[in-house]
Each structure stands twice: as structure tokens, then as C-alpha cells.
Design an enzyme around this catalytic site. Structure first.
Site, PDB file in Angstrom:
ATOM      1  N   ASP A  36      97.220  56.931 -72.602  1.00 23.50           N
ATOM      2  CA  ASP A  36      97.099  56.781 -71.083  1.00 23.50           C
ATOM      3  C   ASP A  36      97.681  57.619 -70.444  1.00 23.50           C
ATOM      4  O   ASP A  36      97.404  58.451 -69.386  1.00 23.50           O
ATOM      5  CB  ASP A  36      97.582  55.278 -70.538  1.00 23.50           C
TER       6      ASP A  36
ATOM      7  N   GLU B 241      95.870  54.984 -62.780  1.00 22.25           N
ATOM      8  CA  GLU B 241      96.390  53.870 -63.286  1.00 22.25           C
ATOM      9  C   GLU B 241      97.699  53.611 -63.577  1.00 22.25           C
ATOM     10  O   GLU B 241      98.391  52.496 -63.541  1.00 22.25           O
ATOM     11  CB  GLU B 241      95.485  53.382 -64.415  1.00 22.25           C
TER      12      GLU B 241
ATOM     13  N   ASP C 100      90.339  56.651 -64.956  1.00 17.94           N
ATOM     14  CA  ASP C 100      90.902  55.674 -65.724  1.00 17.94           C
ATOM     15  C   ASP C 100      91.210  56.400 -67.245  1.00 17.94           C
ATOM     16  O   ASP C 100      90.194  56.985 -67.783  1.00 17.94           O
ATOM     17  CB  ASP C 100      89.872  54.384 -66.281  1.00 17.94           C
TER      18      ASP C 100
ATOM     19  N   ILE D 280      92.296  55.963 -70.330  1.00 17.52           N
ATOM     20  CA  ILE D 280      91.768  55.025 -71.498  1.00 17.52           C
ATOM     21  C   ILE D 280      91.286  53.680 -71.037  1.00 17.52           C
ATOM     22  O   ILE D 280      91.814  52.762 -70.510  1.00 17.52           O
ATOM     23  CB  ILE D 280      92.742  55.038 -72.596  1.00 17.52           C
ATOM     24  N   ASP D 281      89.802  53.698 -70.702  1.00 20.58           N
ATOM     25  CA  ASP D 281      89.149  52.333 -70.253  1.00 20.58           C
ATOM     26  C   ASP D 281      88.721  51.906 -71.605  1.00 20.58           C
ATOM     27  O   ASP D 281      88.119  52.267 -72.201  1.00 20.58           O
ATOM     28  CB  ASP D 281      88.069  52.831 -69.508  1.00 20.58           C
TER      29      ASP D 281
ATOM     30  N   THR E 133      91.202  49.492 -73.569  1.00 19.70           N
ATOM     31  CA  THR E 133      92.444  49.777 -74.472  1.00 19.70           C
ATOM     32  C   THR E 133      92.283  49.026 -75.814  1.00 19.70           C
ATOM     33  O   THR E 133      92.569  49.532 -76.842  1.00 19.70           O
ATOM     34  CB  THR E 133      93.709  49.353 -73.817  1.00 19.70           C
TER      35      THR E 133
ATOM     36  N   ASP F 244      87.356  51.565 -63.029  1.00 19.82           N
ATOM     37  CA  ASP F 244      86.591  50.942 -64.278  1.00 19.82           C
ATOM     38  C   ASP F 244      85.266  50.823 -63.900  1.00 19.82           C
ATOM     39  O   ASP F 244      84.179  50.354 -64.701  1.00 19.82           O
ATOM     40  CB  ASP F 244      87.261  49.312 -64.257  1.00 19.82           C
TER      41      ASP F 244
END
Length: 353
Positions: free
Chosen positions: A45, A68, A133, A135-136, A138, A294
Site C-alpha cells: 500500500d 488512503e 487506492d 491496493i484495493d 487487500t 473504491d
């Protein structure tokens, strides 16, 4: 405005970030962790956010970014910071010209921390704001399922550019989704897709590469002549969307195929290219607000591919209300010609509660 520069920077920045996320998965996540060990996600991330924000700041220094993560924990945790810095400084595109579009690598540890912290915009309906984002999905990332690196540009609250990097989706746009698409799909040969869209210019997919952008092709939603044969996608986590309501909606629509459960905005990309048909994400509780990062890129990509995306009341998603979709509840995405039919059933199921 054509937004061609923004699109090129966004696609290359996301592509470069996936080089880092894939390395983190193979070196730190794959087969080495207990369910509670979130450190590979943390590393991925932060690293992906630093790489992408650095590229945006160099190219568009006056733009704001809604990200984020923020870097205060890294300023205190030297070991974690050093791990991330090693990955960030070594993650670069293999083509010098492509790397130069992003204005080169991150220059120092402090520059990396400043880039991460620059994702602190409050969002809103004024000006140019990117939603990121890194890493959408996780849990999908950790289990070798679906995840996405997501980036969108909003101008005065309206999404103009959207890019999704999905390392574990099949390159082949015609490959239909199977029920196990959300797990054991690591980024082997034949996988890795970069989806993109610009408002009013359609949506594309191309294989994820490691250097220059590879050849793209236009994508479009599949025409669904019989809704009972539709494939619908939903989140893996029951905490993210109401599986019971969604199952009832599918039943009322006469859909008999099992739902495809996968993490992340890979769902938006999958239905945009016709690998699936519907995406339902219905609220699990009344006070829950979706984050703009998201949905922003996926919303545009599906709409540019000929789909319609609304909330459960039939309203367009409003990305100009801050860091969340404060005015919307749930998401219903479908081909335009059947969206009304799906929405009607959604309203009847939710209205009867």
C-alpha cells in the site's frame, strides 16, 4: 479537453506500481503468513501510493490527491520504512522513455514520505482531484486472488479519467468468469490487465506490461438478451456487501448461476469487458459510507463501456461530496438495457426490509 496526458501518466503510474505490488506478493505474501499478518499489504500500500503520487505531483503539481495512507507510522518505524524504500527505489519501468513520462524514480526516503503524505486532500466538488487506492482488495491480494491498483481524476466532482491495474485477471477479454475467479489467480503468464477510460471516449483494456504501454483494444459490456443467464459479481467479504439480499435479488431475477465473488474493482473491469454482467454491492448497515477511491475509476470504466452505475435508489454516484460517497447507498452496475429491471428488484428487496 481530451485528457490524453492525464491518461498516459495514470496508465504508466499504475503499471509501475503493479511491478511493486507483484514483487511484494511473491517475496513477502505468498505462502508465508498467518491470516493476521497484514504487513505485506502495508508495504504494498505505502509503496504503490508513493510511486503513483510522485508521478502525479511531478506532472500535475497543482492537483490534489485523495489517498488512503499517510506516512506518520513510517516516520516512527525505521525497519518498515527501509523495507518500503528498498522496493520504491527499485521499482521502475523497463523502458527509459516511459519512465521519463513519470519524471523518473522517487529521489529519496524523505521524498517518498512526502509523496505518501500528499494524499491528504479532503476531496470535494471543486478543482482537479485524484482518487487513489494503491491496493484495493487487500484480502484478495494476500490470498492470491483479485486486487486492483486504482486511480481516477475528478474535475469539479466529475470523474474524467479512470485506470485500474488488475495483475491477476486474465488478459483475454473474452474469458468468462468462473465461480473461483476470486482465488488462486496469481499473476502468471497470460494474466494482468490495465483497464482505462476517459469520459466521452470509451473504455479500453490492454495487457499489463513492465515498460511501454502495450497495445490496447476497446471493451464493451455484453448484451444480455436473457437476464436469467446473467453472471453477477459481488464482494468476497460479507462485511462489505449484503450477500443475503444479493442472493434474493438474483433469485427474483431468475438468475441460477452461482455468483462470482471477488475482491476489488476487478469486478468493475470484469463486467465492463463482458466477462460478467452485473455487479451488486448492497449496504450492510445504514450508516456505512463507501470511499470514493473504491469506486471512482470502476464507475467511469463501466459507464464508458456502455453500462449504467447507480446506487440502490437509482441515483448516479456522487464523487464530489468529500472522501466518501456520502449521498449514496449501495452500488448497482449493469448493462444499460437491463439496469432498470435490476434496479426495480433491488428496490423491492430492500424496501421490504
Amino acid at each position: 479537453m481530451s485528457y490524453q496526458k492525464e491518461l498516459q501518466v495514470a496508465e504508466l503510474a499504475v503499471q509501475r506500481a503493479t511491478i511493486l505490488t507483484k514483487r511484494v506478493f511473491h517475496e513477502k505474501a505468498k505462502g508465508t503468513l498467518s491470516k493476521d499478518d497484514k504487513s505485506p499489504v502495508t508495504i504494498g500500500d505505502f509503496g504503490a501510493q508513493a510511486l503513483i503520487i510522485q508521478a502525479i505531483r511531478k506532472n500535475f503539481p497543482h492537483d490534489e490527491i485523495v489517498g488512503e495512507e499517510e506516512a506518520s507510522s513510517l516516520r516512527e518505524n525505521e525497519s518498515l520504512r527501509d523495507q518500503i524504500w528498498t522496493l520504491v527505489k527499485e521499482s521502475r519501468l523497463e523502458d527509459q522513455e516511459a519512465e521519463s513520462v513519470l519524471e523518473g524514480p522517487v529521489g529519496s526516503v524523505e521524498e517518498m514520505l512526502e509523496a505518501i503524505d500528499a494524499g491528504n486532500s479532503a476531496g470535494g466538488a471543486k478543482g482537479r482531484i485524484w482518487a487513489l487506492d494503491p491496493i484495493d482488495g487487500t484480502k484478495g491480494f494476500l490470498r492470491g486472488g483479485q486486487y486492483a491498483v486504482c486511480l481516477a481524476l475528478m474535475v469539479d466532482g466529475d470523474v474524467k479519467v479512470g485506470v485500474l491495474g488488475c495483475p491477476n485477471l486474465p488478459v483475454d477479454d473474452s474469458a468468462s468468469l468462473s465461480a473461483d475467479a476470486g482465488e488462486n489467480q496469481t499473476d502468471e503468464e497470460g494474466r494482468g490487465v490495465l483497464f482505462a477510460a476517459v469520459q466521452g471516449q470509451g473504455a479500453t483494456s490492454r495487457p499489463l506490461g513492465r515498460g511501454i504501454l502495450l497495445q490496447s483494444q476497446p471493451i464493451s459490456m455484453k448484451s444480455v438478451s436473457d437476464i436469467t443467464h446473467a453472471t453477477f459479481c459481488e464482494s468476497v467479504e460479507a462485511g462489505h456487501s449484503s450477500h443475503d439480499d444479493q442472493a434474493l435479488i438474483a433469485k427474483k431475477l431468475g438468475i441460477t448461476r452461482p455468483s462470482v465473488r471477488m475482491d476489488s474493482q476487478a469486478k468493475y473491469g470484469s463486467i465492463a469487458r463482458g466477462a460478467g454482467d452485473l455487479y451488486l454491492r448492497l449496504p450492510v448497515r445504514k450508516d456505512y459510507q463507501e470511499k470514493i477511491w473504491d469506486h471512482a475509476a470502476g464507475d467511469l470504466i463501466v459507464r464508458e463501456a456502455g453500462g449504467q452505475v447507480t446506487d440502490a435508489d437509482g441515483k448516479r454516484l456522487d464523487f464530489g461530496k468529500g472522501r466518501t460517497l456520502a449521498e449514496n447507498k449501495g452500488v448497482v452496475a449493469a448493462p444499460k438495457h437491463i439496469h432498470g429491471q435490476v434496479l426495480e428488484v433491488v428496490k423491492s428487496v430492500l424496501g421490504s426490509k
